[in-house]
Structure formats: C-alpha cells, structure tokens
Design an enzyme around this catalytic site. Sequence first.
Site, PDB file in Angstrom:
ATOM      1  N   GLU A 678     -27.544 -31.558  71.215  1.00  0.00           N
ATOM      2  CA  GLU A 678     -27.907 -31.762  72.547  1.00  0.00           C
ATOM      3  C   GLU A 678     -29.665 -31.959  72.549  1.00  0.00           C
ATOM      4  O   GLU A 678     -30.417 -31.475  71.953  1.00  0.00           O
ATOM      5  CB  GLU A 678     -27.694 -30.656  73.318  1.00  0.00           C
ATOM      6  CG  GLU A 678     -28.267 -31.046  74.866  1.00  0.00           C
ATOM      7  CD  GLU A 678     -28.054 -29.650  75.787  1.00  0.00           C
ATOM      8  OE1 GLU A 678     -27.248 -28.891  75.444  1.00  0.00           O
ATOM      9  OE2 GLU A 678     -28.276 -29.691  77.048  1.00  0.00           O
ATOM     10  N   HIS A 706     -23.862 -33.889  81.181  1.00  0.00           N
ATOM     11  CA  HIS A 706     -23.774 -33.208  82.543  1.00  0.00           C
ATOM     12  C   HIS A 706     -23.854 -33.874  83.862  1.00  0.00           C
ATOM     13  O   HIS A 706     -23.701 -33.441  85.160  1.00  0.00           O
ATOM     14  CB  HIS A 706     -24.506 -31.952  82.581  1.00  0.00           C
ATOM     15  CG  HIS A 706     -24.334 -31.175  81.424  1.00  0.00           C
ATOM     16  ND1 HIS A 706     -23.295 -30.514  81.168  1.00  0.00           N
ATOM     17  CD2 HIS A 706     -25.354 -30.748  80.575  1.00  0.00           C
ATOM     18  CE1 HIS A 706     -23.263 -29.963  79.916  1.00  0.00           C
ATOM     19  NE2 HIS A 706     -24.446 -29.884  79.679  1.00  0.00           N
TER      20      HIS A 706
END
Length: 766
Positions: A678, A706
């Site tokens: 990430e 997200h």
Amino acid sequence: MVSSAVLGFPRIGAFRELKKNTEAYWSGKIDAEQLLKVGKDIREKNWKLQKEAGVDIIPSNDFSFYDQVLDLSILFNVIPDRYTKYELSSLDTFFAMARGLQRKATETTKAVDVPALEMVKWFDANYHYVRPTFSKSTNFKLNGQKPVDEYLEAKALGIETRPVLVGPVSYLYLGKADKDSLDLEPISLLEKLLPLYVDILKKLADAGAKVVQIDEPTLVLDLPENVKAAFQTAYSKLAAAEGLPELILTTYFGDVRPNLDAIKELPVSGFHFDFVRTPEQFDDVVSIIGEKTLSVGIVDGRNIWKNNFAESVDFVKKAIAKVGADKIIVATSSSLLHTPVDLTNEKKLDAEIKNWFSFATQKVDEVVTITKAIAGEDVSAKLEENAAAIKSRKESKITNNPEVRKRTSEAQADESMAKRHSDFPTRLVSQKAKYNLPLFPTTTIGSFPQTKEIRINRNKFSKGEISAEEYEKFINSEMETVVKFQEEIGLDVLVHGEPERNDMVQYFGEKLNGFAFTTNGWVQSYGSRYVRPPIIVGDVDRPAAMTVKESVYAQSLTKKPMKGMLTGPVTILRWSFPRDDVTQKVQSYQLSLALRDEVNDLEKAGITVIQVDEPAIREGLPLRAGSERSDYLQWAAESFRIATSGVEDSTQIHSHFCYSDLDPNHIKALDADVVSIEFSKKDDPNYIQEFSNYPNHIGLGLFDIHSPRIPSKEEFIARIGEILKVYPADKFWVNPDCGLKTRGWEETRASLTNMVDAAKYYRGKY
Ligand code: GLN
Ligand code: ZN
C-alpha cells in the site's frame, strides 16, 4: 468497595445495524436524521445492557460513526483545508475525511473531489483509525461537544457514565504532519491543544461527569524523550485547571514499565493497566499507585476466551492486598470494541466449543461476577460452571492433535524447509525467461468487486437454496467476467477475482481443521467494514486442496499468467482469534505447513505465479523493540518461507502488505520475488526512499482502494513519475494499493484502465 468497569463496548450493534445504516446513508437511502437515530438507539441499548448487568462504571463517548480518533479530530477542528472548502455538513465532512468524497456538481451543490485521510492500524489490533493530520495552519478550536452530548444522553436515561477520551499525548503522537507542513512535529502542538482538553473536560464536569477515562495507549510504545516528557506537561496543566473531573489514565495492549518514569508522578486520580496482556508488570506498576485508584484490566478485551475466574479472583486479591479494596476497579483489559457483541446469538456453534467462549456481552457479566466474588457475594454456581468450561477445553481432543504437533516440531528443526532452492537473482533469470513480462508489469492485488449478486449467490449456497453445481457455475461465470475485463484493459498478470471468498481469512479457516466460526461474531475493522474472525480452537491442518480448482479454471480462460492467491500464515493467525493455550509461533508454523501443501499443489496444477498475502505481518510486530520483537520477526518470516519455499526457481512468489508503515528489512526476510505494498497515501518522501534499495521486485500501490474516487491517467503518470525519481524502473510493478472487493465495478473499471494506460505511457518512455 471494589467496583466494576467496562472500558468501551462495541458500537456496531448486535446485528451490524451501524454498518447497514451508515452504508444506506452513503448511498442516499436514508437521511442524516435517520442515521443519527440509529446511533442513538445503539448507545441506549449498550448502556442499558451494562446497567442491567450491574456494571458500576459504564463508558460513554465510546460510540462513533466511524472512528473515535476521527471524532476527536472533528472535535478539535483538526480538519485540513481541503475538506472545509466544500462547506459540507459536519457529518459529511467527517465521512469525507474518513473515506474521501467524489461527487458531481448539482444545481445546488458544488462538485467535490477529495481523497480520504490516511488510515492506520490501531496498535496491534485489527482496527484502523483515521490518522490526525496536522498542519501549520490547523486552527484548533472546539467544534461541537460530542463527549458531553453523549454523556447527557446517557444521563437522561438515568445512567451515569464515565466518558472516554483519547488523551492529548496519544492523540498527537498518533497523528502526522500534513503534506504542506512536513517539518511539523505533532507533539509540538501540545500547548495549542491543551486548552481544548481543558475546555471539553470542564464542560463534562459541568454536565455532571465526576471521572473521565483518558486513554493514553501510546504508553505501551517505545517513546522518544520529548513525548515522554509531554505527559508531565499535559497532565500538570490539566491538574492545574479548575473544575475538571478526575482522570483515570488508561493504558492497554502492553507493557507500561519502560515509560513508568514518565507517568509515576502524574497528578491523575488513578491508572488502568492491562494485566491480561502483561501480568508481569504488576509489581512495578502497582509501586506508583500510592493513594490513587488502580483499575485492574483482567477480562480480555481482545479475545473471545472465557475468563478463568479462579485465576482472576486471585489476581485481583493480590492487587487489593497492595492498595486496598476501595482503590480497586475490576475492569476489561481494553475497550471491548475488539470482541463480537453477543455469544447468545450464535446458534450453530458446537455446544462444547461454544462453552469455551465469551463475547462482549458475556465479558460484561464476567467483570461483574469477578467483582461480586471479591466482594464476597455468593456466585459459587458461576464459579463452578466456569471451572468446568476451562477444564473441558484443556482436556479436549481438538486442542491436541499429536500428528500435527509432530510435523510442526520437525519443520521447525529442518532449516531447508524455509529456504528457496536459489537466491533471487538466479530465480529472476528463470522467471524472466518463463513469463517475458514487459517493463512496468501491471497486476491487481486479487479481489474484484464483491457485488450484491455474488453475496446473494454465496448466501443461497450456504443456505442450501442452490446446488453446488449451480454455485460453481455462477463462480465460474464471475471469473470469466473478471478475466475478460483484465484482458480487455491489458493487465499483464491476471487474478481470478476471489468471487468464491467471503473473506481472505475466513475462507481458508473454513477449509482447515482446527477452526471454529461464528454466524454473527462481527468486529469493526474500520468504518463500516467489519470482519468476522475465525477462531483457532485447536491444532491446524489441511484436509484437502483449498484453491486449486478455481485457479486452474481461471488459468484455462487466458494465456496470460494467472496468479494463485493465498492468505499467509501470519495473516490467518492475526486475523483470527488465536488460541491462548499455545504460543502464536506454534500456531503460525502449523498454518505455514498447511499453506506449503497448498502452494505445492498449485504449482503442480500449473499455477506458477502465486501470491501469498501477508497484510497483517506488520501489525503482529510486538509494539516494543526487544527480544519479543526479534523473535516475532524471525518466526513470522520463517513461517512465510516455509509456506513458499517448496517450489521451483521459475515459480514466482508474490506477497502483499497494506495498512501500515512497513520496514523494508522485515519484508526482505520473506524473500518473495515480488511484493506489492500500500503506498498511495504515503506522502513522506523518506518512505519511498527507504524502499528504493529493496532488492527484489516491488509494486508500490498507486491508488487508494478504500475510496470510490477515480484517479485520472495524468494523476497516475504524475505519481509514477514521483516514484521513478528514486525508484529503479526495472523493479517496478504497477498495481493498486490492495484488493478491490469493497469497490463498485464502475470505479474499478475506470481506475484500472487509467492505471494501465499510465504504465503504457512509461513503457513508451523507457
Ligand atoms: N488478495 C486480497 C484481496 O485482494 C488481499 C487483501 C488484503 O490485503 N487485505 O482482496
Ligand atoms: Zn491489502
């Protein structure tokens, strides 16, 4: 008199009411007023439940619509300018900070396009908080008075509560500097922040609150000197202010001893310590109590095992002997946020195993029962029942499988099990020859949107409403769609999309021996995302292949490499409720052997790019430096290598990490050929720099999964350009931050297309 306390109760509702309604609000199906009402109902239920159970000290302000740290950022107006310029309602600003917001203009509103704030692990829990993001222009002021409102709300129901607040030192230390103020050290903002704590505490006192639970969980970390010193500054200032409530300084999740000097003289009225996690700290921490209150965290807020009453009662008696009964509070070790709501809603668990468990509602009773036992009330029936449950677990066949134990200790002794045949440069040569991938190879992290249709079909299948053949046909058609899509947009290494998986850990747990599952045992991971962790109840092994069928089918649909997709041993362990009767290390090795068999089976079946996800590896890292941490690093890495080292050089092992700041050295120890991490919200240039020497290949995540927000091709090009300034092009994979399961198809299609186009752009340039 000893009293009982709960540090926080799950706020998701016994049947995920909060999730359902929050998501309904986001999609415009209900309005703000309706959502606020749902929150209110949940709070009322929780308070009443604790009141009726007989808890003396009941928490308030433990509720949040997303995250309690974000609540504080809103309360203190720590809201970066990019969120305020749209003049959203305060609820929508809150959600925009939490998850980003992208909205087209309408006749009455402006277009909105803003990414989410960074979200990071809450200590070593599988909970994530929204990181306070400070800037030189942060305008500290009180924004509303949520803690007071919720205190009064309980009071109106006739329930006196102890409000919970994250304390000033932890709030700052858990935050970071915003992009525009990188040289700002958050802790330097203490002087500016403290008056707001004074204000809000004063308001609480005026409303009637006598005591406030002030959480300073950072005390279980290794803290720099200036942060340690900040405790004295902060709490003296609060003590000097007039008319504030008493403060119970609350720590949890670990050992406070190394920071004892920083807190021993603090002018607070009491301390809470976590004696479930670190009973060894007892003598030292008790030595600083003096005339203060000692809150004894003895009922586990992080796991689901029944408390051992006999041991707990002894422990609390030991504390009473030191400080006196009237100074003692019997408490949960931490907030119960990390445990499922209510065991009585579990109708399918095997009765014997169910009797070993205790969820939040039961833990509330445990706290009360222990307190009563100490007070000399007759709870003998409960004590006996408890002793019988503890004994049944200890003596069960499930908790001791001699064959698994034997294989595990043999593997630990055999070093060759944890080593690939050749080193990475040698493997790379065979892999290059085999796959012939272009520069900047593109891939995804595994999952594709888990649509409503997928969930409906999975549900029907589990209820027996459709047959295994029908379900397989459906899953196959999903894989066909996903493969076709990936070919269309030109991804290089494909995935099958994980449509058959409810969850990356549960799916494997269900196929392994030694696990138990709940039907409703949800806990909040972040925002409206909840997980239902499997429970490791016994010794683990793999009765049959787990993923081969799907991967082989997906591979049959394309000539491009199909990546097999497994969850790593440490992540399965971390995202399950682990056993507390066997070390985590042993549980991890048992899992690694089961996965090794799976990796080898995939290879045999022709799946020779295999990703073993370890997103939880960082969160498992013991919070402090020292021998526990170095042990962990050793066994965690070794577990991964045991799982992945049974393959040929030409088989390409991938791994993936997310949710945390990683240390490249820890990742290096896994010796995966390609890792993806990430990265899209990492603004700190040092972080990129740290990875530039990583020896194997690496994909730095390019977009936030997200958020529904779609980055343009130009944004991808700019981001890749930034990274390429420090990062070698020939090692660089192009991928999103994480799996796409929580996204919709529309944004997935658009984002991935732009991402692939940006990779192509750079291929043209190199
Ligand atoms: N392969 C998993 C997915 O794509 C990885 C998820 C994760 O890292 N959390 O969903
Ligand atoms: Zn991930």
